[in-house]
Design a protein around this motif. Structure first.
Motif, PDB file in Angstrom:
ATOM      1  N   VAL A   1     -88.845 -59.804  38.249  1.00 24.49           N
ATOM      2  CA  VAL A   1     -90.092 -59.044  38.142  1.00 24.49           C
ATOM      3  C   VAL A   1     -90.016 -58.063  36.976  1.00 24.49           C
ATOM      4  CG1 VAL A   1     -91.599 -57.398  39.317  1.00 24.49           C
ATOM      5  CG2 VAL A   1     -90.616 -59.305  40.594  1.00 24.49           C
ATOM      6  N   LEU A   2     -88.887 -57.378  36.839  1.00 31.11           N
ATOM      7  CA  LEU A   2     -88.747 -56.423  35.723  1.00 31.11           C
ATOM      8  C   LEU A   2     -88.794 -57.131  34.382  1.00 31.11           C
ATOM      9  CD1 LEU A   2     -86.111 -53.744  36.856  1.00 31.11           C
ATOM     10  CD2 LEU A   2     -88.502 -53.353  36.205  1.00 31.11           C
ATOM     11  N   GLU A   3     -88.213 -58.317  34.298  1.00 27.02           N
ATOM     12  CA  GLU A   3     -88.281 -59.078  33.047  1.00 27.02           C
ATOM     13  C   GLU A   3     -89.715 -59.449  32.707  1.00 27.02           C
ATOM     14  OE1 GLU A   3     -84.022 -61.435  32.683  1.00 27.02           O
ATOM     15  OE2 GLU A   3     -85.559 -62.249  34.008  1.00 27.02           O
ATOM     16  N   VAL A   4     -90.500 -59.792  33.713  1.00 25.76           N
ATOM     17  CA  VAL A   4     -91.903 -60.125  33.473  1.00 25.76           C
ATOM     18  C   VAL A   4     -92.666 -58.894  32.992  1.00 25.76           C
ATOM     19  CG1 VAL A   4     -94.055 -60.908  34.557  1.00 25.76           C
ATOM     20  CG2 VAL A   4     -91.895 -62.034  35.114  1.00 25.76           C
ATOM     21  N   VAL A   5     -92.408 -57.764  33.617  1.00 32.66           N
ATOM     22  CA  VAL A   5     -93.056 -56.520  33.190  1.00 32.66           C
ATOM     23  C   VAL A   5     -92.732 -56.220  31.729  1.00 32.66           C
ATOM     24  CG1 VAL A   5     -93.030 -54.001  33.485  1.00 32.66           C
ATOM     25  CG2 VAL A   5     -93.234 -55.500  35.492  1.00 32.66           C
ATOM     26  N   LYS A   6     -91.469 -56.301  31.362  1.00 28.57           N
ATOM     27  CA  LYS A   6     -91.059 -56.003  29.985  1.00 28.57           C
ATOM     28  C   LYS A   6     -91.631 -57.036  29.005  1.00 28.57           C
ATOM     29  CE  LYS A   6     -88.747 -52.381  31.151  1.00 28.57           C
ATOM     30  NZ  LYS A   6     -89.360 -51.052  30.877  1.00 28.57           N
ATOM     31  N   ALA A   7     -91.664 -58.299  29.424  1.00 27.20           N
ATOM     32  CA  ALA A   7     -92.234 -59.342  28.558  1.00 27.20           C
ATOM     33  C   ALA A   7     -93.726 -59.109  28.345  1.00 27.20           C
ATOM     34  CB  ALA A   7     -91.988 -60.720  29.162  1.00 27.20           C
ATOM     35  N   PHE A   8     -94.425 -58.655  29.387  1.00 25.51           N
ATOM     36  CA  PHE A   8     -95.853 -58.354  29.246  1.00 25.51           C
ATOM     37  C   PHE A   8     -96.054 -57.211  28.253  1.00 25.51           C
ATOM     38  CE2 PHE A   8     -99.568 -55.816  30.378  1.00 25.51           C
ATOM     39  CZ  PHE A   8    -100.571 -56.782  30.328  1.00 25.51           C
ATOM     40  N   GLU A   9     -95.267 -56.161  28.382  1.00 25.37           N
ATOM     41  CA  GLU A   9     -95.401 -55.028  27.471  1.00 25.37           C
ATOM     42  C   GLU A   9     -95.134 -55.451  26.029  1.00 25.37           C
ATOM     43  OE1 GLU A   9     -94.323 -51.180  30.269  1.00 25.37           O
ATOM     44  OE2 GLU A   9     -92.667 -52.251  29.305  1.00 25.37           O
ATOM     45  N   LYS A  10     -94.138 -56.297  25.831  1.00 28.39           N
ATOM     46  CA  LYS A  10     -93.809 -56.762  24.483  1.00 28.39           C
ATOM     47  C   LYS A  10     -94.911 -57.659  23.922  1.00 28.39           C
ATOM     48  CE  LYS A  10     -90.257 -59.236  21.846  1.00 28.39           C
ATOM     49  NZ  LYS A  10     -88.958 -59.954  21.911  1.00 28.39           N
ATOM     50  N   ALA A  11     -95.442 -58.553  24.770  1.00 29.38           N
ATOM     51  CA  ALA A  11     -96.436 -59.529  24.303  1.00 29.38           C
ATOM     52  C   ALA A  11     -97.779 -58.898  23.993  1.00 29.38           C
ATOM     53  CB  ALA A  11     -96.614 -60.626  25.347  1.00 29.38           C
ATOM     54  N   THR A  12     -98.110 -57.790  24.695  1.00 29.04           N
ATOM     55  CA  THR A  12     -99.457 -57.213  24.579  1.00 29.04           C
ATOM     56  C   THR A  12     -99.496 -55.832  23.941  1.00 29.04           C
ATOM     57  OG1 THR A  12     -99.355 -56.162  26.768  1.00 29.04           O
ATOM     58  CG2 THR A  12    -100.121 -58.465  26.673  1.00 29.04           C
ATOM     59  N   GLY A  13     -98.349 -55.163  23.864  1.00 34.45           N
ATOM     60  CA  GLY A  13     -98.341 -53.792  23.362  1.00 34.45           C
ATOM     61  C   GLY A  13     -98.883 -52.790  24.368  1.00 34.45           C
ATOM     62  N   GLN A  14     -99.066 -53.226  25.613  1.00 37.36           N
ATOM     63  CA  GLN A  14     -99.589 -52.350  26.661  1.00 37.36           C
ATOM     64  C   GLN A  14     -98.446 -51.778  27.497  1.00 37.36           C
ATOM     65  OE1 GLN A  14    -103.051 -51.762  27.040  1.00 37.36           O
ATOM     66  NE2 GLN A  14    -103.051 -52.877  25.086  1.00 37.36           N
ATOM     67  N   ALA A  15     -98.359 -50.442  27.552  1.00 43.23           N
ATOM     68  CA  ALA A  15     -97.373 -49.817  28.434  1.00 43.23           C
ATOM     69  C   ALA A  15     -97.893 -49.895  29.865  1.00 43.23           C
ATOM     70  CB  ALA A  15     -97.144 -48.366  28.042  1.00 43.23           C
ATOM     71  N   LEU A  16     -97.020 -50.247  30.785  1.00 45.94           N
ATOM     72  CA  LEU A  16     -97.441 -50.480  32.158  1.00 45.94           C
ATOM     73  C   LEU A  16     -96.929 -49.368  33.067  1.00 45.94           C
ATOM     74  CD1 LEU A  16     -99.034 -52.869  33.411  1.00 45.94           C
ATOM     75  CD2 LEU A  16     -96.836 -53.743  34.209  1.00 45.94           C
ATOM     76  N   ASN A  17     -97.813 -48.843  33.887  1.00 45.72           N
ATOM     77  CA  ASN A  17     -97.442 -47.842  34.880  1.00 45.72           C
ATOM     78  C   ASN A  17     -96.918 -48.560  36.120  1.00 45.72           C
ATOM     79  OD1 ASN A  17     -97.167 -45.465  36.340  1.00 45.72           O
ATOM     80  ND2 ASN A  17     -99.323 -45.420  36.971  1.00 45.72           N
ATOM     81  N   TYR A  18     -95.616 -48.404  36.396  1.00 40.45           N
ATOM     82  CA  TYR A  18     -95.056 -49.073  37.562  1.00 40.45           C
ATOM     83  C   TYR A  18     -93.993 -48.211  38.212  1.00 40.45           C
ATOM     84  CZ  TYR A  18     -90.977 -50.353  34.679  1.00 40.45           C
ATOM     85  OH  TYR A  18     -89.869 -50.314  33.884  1.00 40.45           O
ATOM     86  N   SER A  19     -93.718 -48.492  39.476  1.00 43.67           N
ATOM     87  CA  SER A  19     -92.667 -47.797  40.210  1.00 43.67           C
ATOM     88  C   SER A  19     -92.000 -48.789  41.148  1.00 43.67           C
ATOM     89  CB  SER A  19     -93.243 -46.616  41.010  1.00 43.67           C
ATOM     90  OG  SER A  19     -94.138 -47.085  42.004  1.00 43.67           O
ATOM     91  N   ILE A  20     -90.878 -48.388  41.699  1.00 41.94           N
ATOM     92  CA  ILE A  20     -90.140 -49.234  42.635  1.00 41.94           C
ATOM     93  C   ILE A  20     -90.476 -48.806  44.056  1.00 41.94           C
ATOM     94  CG2 ILE A  20     -87.890 -50.062  43.373  1.00 41.94           C
ATOM     95  CD1 ILE A  20     -88.576 -50.852  40.514  1.00 41.94           C
ATOM     96  N   GLY A  21     -90.874 -49.770  44.875  1.00 46.05           N
ATOM     97  CA  GLY A  21     -91.163 -49.510  46.276  1.00 46.05           C
ATOM     98  C   GLY A  21     -90.197 -50.261  47.171  1.00 46.05           C
ATOM     99  N   PRO A  22     -90.411 -50.201  48.466  1.00 46.81           N
ATOM    100  CA  PRO A  22     -89.531 -50.916  49.397  1.00 46.81           C
ATOM    101  C   PRO A  22     -89.730 -52.418  49.291  1.00 46.81           C
ATOM    102  CG  PRO A  22     -91.390 -49.963  50.575  1.00 46.81           C
ATOM    103  CD  PRO A  22     -91.475 -49.445  49.177  1.00 46.81           C
ATOM    104  N   PRO A  23     -88.719 -53.193  49.630  1.00 45.51           N
ATOM    105  CA  PRO A  23     -88.870 -54.653  49.599  1.00 45.51           C
ATOM    106  C   PRO A  23     -89.860 -55.122  50.660  1.00 45.51           C
ATOM    107  CG  PRO A  23     -86.778 -54.044  50.594  1.00 45.51           C
ATOM    108  CD  PRO A  23     -87.370 -52.789  50.059  1.00 45.51           C
ATOM    109  N   ARG A  24     -90.493 -56.255  50.404  1.00 40.47           N
ATOM    110  CA  ARG A  24     -91.414 -56.837  51.379  1.00 40.47           C
ATOM    111  C   ARG A  24     -90.654 -57.734  52.340  1.00 40.47           C
ATOM    112  NH1 ARG A  24     -96.284 -59.293  47.803  1.00 40.47           N
ATOM    113  NH2 ARG A  24     -94.493 -60.440  47.001  1.00 40.47           N
ATOM    114  N   SER A  25     -91.007 -57.651  53.583  1.00 39.62           N
ATOM    115  CA  SER A  25     -90.380 -58.495  54.594  1.00 39.62           C
ATOM    116  C   SER A  25     -90.649 -59.963  54.284  1.00 39.62           C
ATOM    117  CB  SER A  25     -90.929 -58.142  55.974  1.00 39.62           C
ATOM    118  OG  SER A  25     -90.407 -58.999  56.959  1.00 39.62           O
ATOM    119  N   GLY A  26     -89.597 -60.767  54.340  1.00 44.27           N
ATOM    120  CA  GLY A  26     -89.758 -62.209  54.154  1.00 44.27           C
ATOM    121  C   GLY A  26     -89.694 -62.684  52.724  1.00 44.27           C
ATOM    122  N   ASP A  27     -89.600 -61.772  51.749  1.00 43.48           N
ATOM    123  CA  ASP A  27     -89.533 -62.192  50.351  1.00 43.48           C
ATOM    124  C   ASP A  27     -88.216 -62.907  50.063  1.00 43.48           C
ATOM    125  OD1 ASP A  27     -91.890 -61.738  49.082  1.00 43.48           O
ATOM    126  OD2 ASP A  27     -91.295 -59.889  48.085  1.00 43.48           O
TER     127      ASP A  27
END
Length: 340
Positions: free
Chosen positions: A274-300
């Motif tokens: 997921v973090l790699e996708v976030v960083k790839a999006f920022e690189k591909a678009t030049g858009q800084a993304l507001n994100y934080s880390i939350g608890p894991p989802r059950s069943g993931d």
């Protein structure tokens, strides 16, 4: 032009497959009740392919209405069956609706295909059939496990039904099961793409809506998984590549002269966190993304990605679009939506 029915053809993957079929000289015919899609997609399709695509606005569970589609369309070469409810969380809340729609529509379709002697079928399956795999990457021979949701069980049931049909005396069906991994992105024109109803359940539309200011921030569900950076790892493939896989599968079925059920993984053959996708999006678009880390989802599932050897060797199919290019196309689509 050979006519291909595309159930759920106004949906995300279905609409891109309609474009790919048209580009390869087929006549796609959409069957969709628009319960999980928007009629605005039809304008995008018209603009891309340069003509109206035939559409039948029906519920695939309505056998009488669906029979009329087969009667009116006449000589149908094959069917690509996308039509299904697909939200894992919703399936837990509404299991009966998921079994009735997803399993019921497949049964109706198979009965009508048999009645009208249409024998070529590409079935939309999912990597959810693998559950939490014991070993990565997963091959088509990786044991399937009991699904963690009614949605996943409907896909497993669909596969089981098609294999049982294949074993029936006198069977003439030729079937390809495509197990998708995680489709992302949009058509290069930005005219069709993923259009979630309500809050997105998938990562990339949530990213693009956050970048567009529709969502305040992206919450990453957990960073303590047993993966290189602690976040979930998935096999993200470009939706245009996935659409092309359906065209390749239909072409293969049209060349075969004997009943068969073939199963193929459709992915890139690699995992991205997921973090790699976030960083790839920022690189591909030049858009800084507001994100934080939350608890894991059950069943993931911590990590899953495909071994694509069989699809490469038997179907002659490989993905060709980079993660960054796929994410850039998703952002282009989001910008078009925001400007409407």
């Amino acid at each position: 032009m050979k006519k291909i029915l595309v159930t759920g053809g106004a949906g995300y993957i279905g609409s891109h497959t309609v474009v790919a079929l048209h580009a390869e000289g087929f006549q796609p015919v959409i069957v969709d009740d628009f319960s999980n899609s928007s009629e605005s997609v039809l304008g995008g399709l018209r603009a891309i392919v340069g003509t109206d695509v035939p559409v039948h606005r029906i519920d695939c569970n309505d056998k009488a209405a669906f029979r009329q589609v087969f009667e009116r369309e006449g000589d149908i070469a094959g069917v690509i069956h996308f039509a299904a409810f697909k939200a894992v969380g919703e399936s837990v809340q509404k299991p009966l609706a998921y079994f009735r729609n997803n399993v019921g529509s497949l049964l109706v379709l198979l009965e009508l295909m048999q009645e009208f002697k249409v024998w070529n079928l590409v079935f939309s399956s999912s990597c959810t059939v693998y559950g939490v795999p014991d070993q990565l990457p997963v091959t088509e021979e990786t044991p399937t496990k009991p699904a963690s949701s009614p949605y996943g069980r409907t896909k497993q049931m669909g596969e089981d039904i098609l294999r049982d049909v294949d074993q029936a005396p006198g069977n003439q069906f030729k079937t390809v099961l495509l197990r998708y991994f995680n489709p992302i992105g949009a058509h290069p024109s930005g005219l069709i793409g993923e259009l979630p109803l309500g809050v997105p359940q998938n990562l990339v539309p949530y990213i693009t809506q956050t970048a567009a200011g529709i969502r305040e921030k992206l919450t990453i569900n957990g960073d303590t998984y047993d993966t290189p950076d602690g976040t979930n790892v998935r096999d993200y493939l470009y939706v245009g590549d996935l659409a092309q896989a359906h065209v390749v599968a239909i072409k293969r079925l049209l060349t075969l002269t004997w009943p068969v059920v073939e199963t193929y993984n459709v992915g890139t053959g690699r995992g991205n966190s997921v973090l790699e996708v976030v960083k790839a999006f920022e690189k591909a678009t030049g858009q800084a993304l507001n994100y934080s880390i939350g608890p894991p989802r059950s069943g993931d599932v911590p990590a899953i990605y495909a071994d694509v050897t069989r699809s490469a060797e038997q179907l002659g199919f490989r993905t060709s679009t980079s993660l960054e290019d796929a994410l850039a196309s998703a952002w282009r689509w989001q910008q078009n939506l925001s400007n409407e």
